[in-house]
Design an enzyme around this catalytic site. Structure first.
Site, PDB file in Angstrom:
ATOM      1  N   ASP A   8       0.877  -1.165   0.000  1.00 29.93           N
ATOM      2  CA  ASP A   8       0.000   0.000   0.000  1.00 29.93           C
ATOM      3  C   ASP A   8       0.925   1.228   0.000  1.00 29.93           C
ATOM      4  OD1 ASP A   8      -2.313   1.667   0.457  1.00 29.93           O
ATOM      5  OD2 ASP A   8      -1.733   1.727   2.568  1.00 29.93           O
ATOM      6  N   ASP A  10      -0.228   5.086   1.154  1.00 28.95           N
ATOM      7  CA  ASP A  10      -0.516   6.006   2.262  1.00 28.95           C
ATOM      8  C   ASP A  10      -0.487   5.276   3.603  1.00 28.95           C
ATOM      9  OD1 ASP A  10      -0.949   8.219   0.559  1.00 28.95           O
ATOM     10  OD2 ASP A  10      -3.009   7.588   0.190  1.00 28.95           O
TER      11      ASP A  10
END
Length: 238
Positions: A8, A10
């Site tokens: 991922d 953020d």
């Protein structure tokens, strides 16, 4: 066979949310209440489109945004981890699946000189239009009932692994590193022998802690990039 590393972006690679970080460009660093309240659940990308339109109306240009975005902090230990992966590309393929956008991710990775670590970045396509406003689109159309409308990370991961397999690139295991609620769906794709790495104290960690039967893979919680690095070094030794 290589290991596939899936990140991922953020609150995983970077230690904040790139979409909310951009608000620092705005005078007073705050969006109007009407704009803030226009968000509908599952439609974050549409909301960010309105935010970017507002930034354009305020005269905020590409160079202003870039200056703010490259100041976003990486998660502690993450750049060391990424450099390690970059030095061991014969053992690892590495991709990003993110709800952010192509422009922000490219700026941030390039500034830290880690963009070459990643074989592919799957995220919402963004571009500056003819008048200099940033625009963003949904990554794809999907039929998953649990994911936001713009992106089902599980679908992306499934399709990537299938495409790689069709090109005779098979993986010994998949390691998924994430933090958010939208990382739960792709983690359910993992099999026994794979590794799910939720960030300690974040939404994904909490979901899995409530019901470990959701996940077939090994679970290894992390707080810093150094812990992930230690895990990858162990994988290389075996």
């Amino acid at each position: 066979m290589k290991t596939l590393l899936v990140f991922d972006f953020d609150h995983t690679i970077i230690n904040d949310n790139s979409d909310t970080w951009i608000v620092q460009c705005v005078p007073g660093k705050k969006l109007p209440n009407g704009l803030q309240n226009s968000y509908e659940k599952g439609k974050w990308t549409e909301y960010m489109g309105r935010v970017f339109s507002y930034l354009g109306e305020q005269g905020i240009r590409e160079e202003d945004m870039k200056r703010i975005m490259i100041a976003i902090p990486y998660t502690p230990g993450m750049t060391d981890l990424l450099h390690f992966i970059g030095q061991n590309k014969d053992s690892f393929d590495c991709i990003i699946i993110s709800d952010s956008n192509t422009i922000f991710i490219d700026w941030i990775l390039t500034h830290a000189n880690v963009h070459n670590v990643f074989d592919k970045v799957f995220t919402n396509p963004a571009a500056f239009d003819s008048v200099g406003n940033l625009t963003v689109q949904n990554f794809h159309v999907h039929h998953c009932t649990t994911c936001p409308t713009n992106l089902c990370k599980k679908k992306v991961l499934e399709e990537f692994v299938a495409k790689q397999s069709s090109n005779s690139a098979h993986y010994s295991k998949i390691v998924y590193v994430g933090d958010g609620g939208n990382d739960l769906c792709p983690v359910t794709f993992l099999k026994k022998g794979d590794i799910a790495m939720p960030r300690a104290g974040y939404t994904l960690d909490k979901h899995i802690a409530k019901d470990v039967t959701l996940v077939d893979s090994t679970i290894s919680v992390w707080s810093t990039g150094a812990e992930i690095l230690s895990h990858l070094k162990l994988l290389l030794e075996h």
